[in-house]
Design an enzyme around this catalytic site. Sequence first.
Site, PDB file in Angstrom:
ATOM      1  N   GLU A  34       0.861  -1.176   0.000  1.00  0.00           N
ATOM      2  CA  GLU A  34       0.000   0.000   0.000  1.00  0.00           C
ATOM      3  C   GLU A  34       0.902   1.233   0.000  1.00  0.00           C
ATOM      4  O   GLU A  34       1.780   1.346   0.849  1.00  0.00           O
ATOM      5  CB  GLU A  34      -0.883  -0.004   1.254  1.00  0.00           C
ATOM      6  CG  GLU A  34      -1.847   1.154   1.232  1.00  0.00           C
ATOM      7  CD  GLU A  34      -2.809   1.186   2.405  1.00  0.00           C
ATOM      8  OE1 GLU A  34      -2.766   0.272   3.251  1.00  0.00           O
ATOM      9  OE2 GLU A  34      -3.582   2.151   2.475  1.00  0.00           O
ATOM     10  N   ARG A 260       5.072 -13.267   9.599  1.00  0.00           N
ATOM     11  CA  ARG A 260       5.715 -11.971   9.407  1.00  0.00           C
ATOM     12  C   ARG A 260       7.135 -12.018   9.920  1.00  0.00           C
ATOM     13  O   ARG A 260       7.453 -12.804  10.812  1.00  0.00           O
ATOM     14  CB  ARG A 260       5.006 -10.890  10.229  1.00  0.00           C
ATOM     15  CG  ARG A 260       3.629 -10.559   9.816  1.00  0.00           C
ATOM     16  CD  ARG A 260       3.059  -9.540  10.792  1.00  0.00           C
ATOM     17  NE  ARG A 260       3.542  -8.201  10.521  1.00  0.00           N
ATOM     18  CZ  ARG A 260       2.975  -7.369   9.645  1.00  0.00           C
ATOM     19  NH1 ARG A 260       1.926  -7.746   8.959  1.00  0.00           N
ATOM     20  NH2 ARG A 260       3.461  -6.164   9.460  1.00  0.00           N
ATOM     21  N   LYS A 270       3.949   0.528   9.693  1.00  0.00           N
ATOM     22  CA  LYS A 270       4.052   1.859   9.095  1.00  0.00           C
ATOM     23  C   LYS A 270       3.424   2.916   9.993  1.00  0.00           C
ATOM     24  O   LYS A 270       3.882   4.052  10.035  1.00  0.00           O
ATOM     25  CB  LYS A 270       3.393   1.857   7.715  1.00  0.00           C
ATOM     26  CG  LYS A 270       4.320   1.318   6.643  1.00  0.00           C
ATOM     27  CD  LYS A 270       3.667   1.322   5.290  1.00  0.00           C
ATOM     28  CE  LYS A 270       2.780   0.130   5.114  1.00  0.00           C
ATOM     29  NZ  LYS A 270       2.282  -0.037   3.737  1.00  0.00           N
TER      30      LYS A 270
HETATM   31  P1  ATP Z   1       2.286  -2.230   7.943  1.00  0.00           P
HETATM   32  O1  ATP Z   1       1.731  -3.022   9.083  1.00  0.00           O
HETATM   33  O2  ATP Z   1       3.682  -1.783   8.145  1.00  0.00           O
HETATM   34  O3  ATP Z   1       1.383  -1.136   7.464  1.00  0.00           O
HETATM   35  P2  ATP Z   1       1.248  -3.738   5.831  1.00  0.00           P
HETATM   36  O4  ATP Z   1       1.207  -5.204   5.773  1.00  0.00           O
HETATM   37  O5  ATP Z   1      -0.053  -3.107   6.094  1.00  0.00           O
HETATM   38  O6  ATP Z   1       2.395  -3.310   6.795  1.00  0.00           O
HETATM   39  P3  ATP Z   1       1.502  -3.405   3.046  1.00  0.00           P
HETATM   40  O7  ATP Z   1       2.002  -2.281   2.251  1.00  0.00           O
HETATM   41  O8  ATP Z   1       0.071  -3.795   2.910  1.00  0.00           O
HETATM   42  O9  ATP Z   1       1.823  -3.069   4.527  1.00  0.00           O
HETATM   43  O10 ATP Z   1       2.413  -4.682   2.827  1.00  0.00           O
HETATM   44  C1  ATP Z   1       2.696  -5.219   1.569  1.00  0.00           C
HETATM   45  C2  ATP Z   1       3.067  -6.664   1.717  1.00  0.00           C
HETATM   46  O11 ATP Z   1       4.155  -6.819   2.609  1.00  0.00           O
HETATM   47  C3  ATP Z   1       1.911  -7.462   2.289  1.00  0.00           C
HETATM   48  O12 ATP Z   1       1.735  -8.601   1.480  1.00  0.00           O
HETATM   49  C4  ATP Z   1       2.349  -7.820   3.673  1.00  0.00           C
HETATM   50  O13 ATP Z   1       1.875  -9.077   4.043  1.00  0.00           O
HETATM   51  C5  ATP Z   1       3.882  -7.820   3.553  1.00  0.00           C
HETATM   52  N1  ATP Z   1       4.490  -7.484   4.836  1.00  0.00           N
HETATM   53  C6  ATP Z   1       4.287  -6.378   5.575  1.00  0.00           C
HETATM   54  N2  ATP Z   1       4.973  -6.431   6.734  1.00  0.00           N
HETATM   55  C7  ATP Z   1       5.630  -7.619   6.731  1.00  0.00           C
HETATM   56  C8  ATP Z   1       6.509  -8.280   7.642  1.00  0.00           C
HETATM   57  N3  ATP Z   1       6.845  -7.719   8.815  1.00  0.00           N
HETATM   58  N4  ATP Z   1       6.998  -9.488   7.291  1.00  0.00           N
HETATM   59  C9  ATP Z   1       6.673 -10.051   6.125  1.00  0.00           C
HETATM   60  N5  ATP Z   1       5.865  -9.491   5.220  1.00  0.00           N
HETATM   61  C10 ATP Z   1       5.342  -8.286   5.503  1.00  0.00           C
HETATM   62 MG    MG Z   2      -1.564  -4.108   4.432  1.00  0.00          MG
END
Ligand code: ATP
Ligand code: MG
Length: 561
Positions: A34, A260, A270
Amino acid sequence: MEANKPRDFIRQAIDADLAAGANQGRVVTRFPPEPNGYLHIGHAKSVCLNFTVAADFDGHCFLRFDDTNPDKEDSRFVDAIKEDVHWLGFDWGDRLTHASDYFESLFESAVTLIEAGKAYVDSLTAEEIRTHRGTLTEPGKNSPYRNRSVEENLDLFRRMAAGEFEDGAHVLRAKIDMASPNMNLRDPALYRIRKSRHQRTQDRWCIYPMYDFAHTLSDALEGTTHSLCTLEFEDHRPLYEWFLDQLPMANRPRQIEFSRLNLAFTVTSKRLLKRLIDEGHVQGWDDPRMPTLAALRRRGYTPESIVDFCARVGVTKKDTTIELGALENCLREDLNERAERRVAVLDPIKVVIENFPDGETEWLPAANHPNRPELGERDLPFSRELWIERDDFMEDPPRKFFRLKPGGEVRLRYAYIIKCEEVVKDAAGKISYLRCSMDVDTRSGSGPAAMRKVKGTIHWLSAAHAKPAEVHLYDRLFKVPNPAAGDDLAADLNPDSLVVRSNAFVEAALADLTPGVPVQFERLGYFVTDPDVTAGLRFNRAVTLRDTWAKLERQLLQSET
Ligand code: ATP
Ligand code: MG
């Protein structure tokens, strides 16, 4: 992949799918960030997984921006994310897409669901919808609007899209089961009204699809065969399947969840990273103390070390927290091989060699790498006035101090053994310089006789030749292994996460170091020039030479569990 390493459960699952003849042998993955912030080290795990799985199976991987929330998204994040994925060494070719590319199809699919009696427009308030939803132990209640006719639903939905209603007046919901034990199936929202300008579609839409709906359909439309996501989406899988069942398409993706990446002493959310910036604890997304890829790059991390780290962490379904030291070790291993050696003095104190002629310079060869002779050597200037590190001298040292002390000897690396003859002080009692003598028969490299042994060896720079520089020394941003567990970020910050050495000196050649190329400052760690040249010559420390936290970190992590 290494030949003798067992295949992870995701690759095994894909093996099985291919063996069963699924997807005509195609393997397509996607990384779906995102664009509401920068990528962090956790994202790197997902980037590496999606791109390497695709490569291993001769498939491909899309970079798809999940841009369904116009209020939080920004094209500057899109650009930063693209740069970071490239930097890690992955290439999406022409497979760069956006959820917003599919907004027309998503709208049509929503209409299809309404026509099939599988979706309805709800006019409860957000608060009422929440209370109707029930809890984990109590079923939810049907909305009084749940049985609207298909015609009424179509009419309202089209008018929602036409901008006739205010934000929050209506939502489009899937009609599934308000009593389902899985909360995600209790008539989840599909579309909401949001009269916000979208960074790509501008004012074309005032309704925006919700994540689950948009994500599932984007996967299906784009040809994704394996939708790899993190464990928190496990409970969303039945909904993912439900959408695919209701809206059959040529391609049916399979969702597989993995754990994760959690790093000790680090936040990888984020929301929290943004708070660190907004509350002024760091200077921005690429502040070298942040766990973002942009920050790690600025700090001197190599993409190879991060990809290696992700490979070592591997993929499982087990929720674990990795020691930060493990990431740092990957960098040390990489830089130990690759980084040329240089000399810098971070906190200088002057040494005057009384028996070296004033105004003369002797050039002494120094190897650029201790075990890579092909990297050659350069000549270091030696002269009467030198800088040494302040803490390599002690006026009143303990017994086991083997560096410079009054009346004591030390070897200057690549040069001579010197002896401290006198500590010269100013009127205020502060040390002005150390008057030393050198043993002219001890020049490094001039045969065994010259290698008279003394216990300590220290680094130095010729004062007449060295260049002034500012050096930033970084330590962990947090002092606790699980920061912000109680949401009080400030209380968990390490007050010593940045130490600035503004009077440092470096070898003259370092003034022309290519930005982004890390070097080892002997005895001090690995450093890189900061890209912000407006502040003059500045170096950032990527990592120290040894893991000073290892023991403490292990203890703290153990006492937590
Ligand atoms: P945040 O919690 O930091 O906002 P998010 O998952 O909402 O992270 P996205 O931009 O939606 O952020 O993430 C893109 C991809 O990265 C998703 O498929 C998510 O599963 C993966 N991802 C995010 N954080 C992790 C992590 N700590 N370990 C592995 N994969 C991750
Ligand atoms: Mg997300």
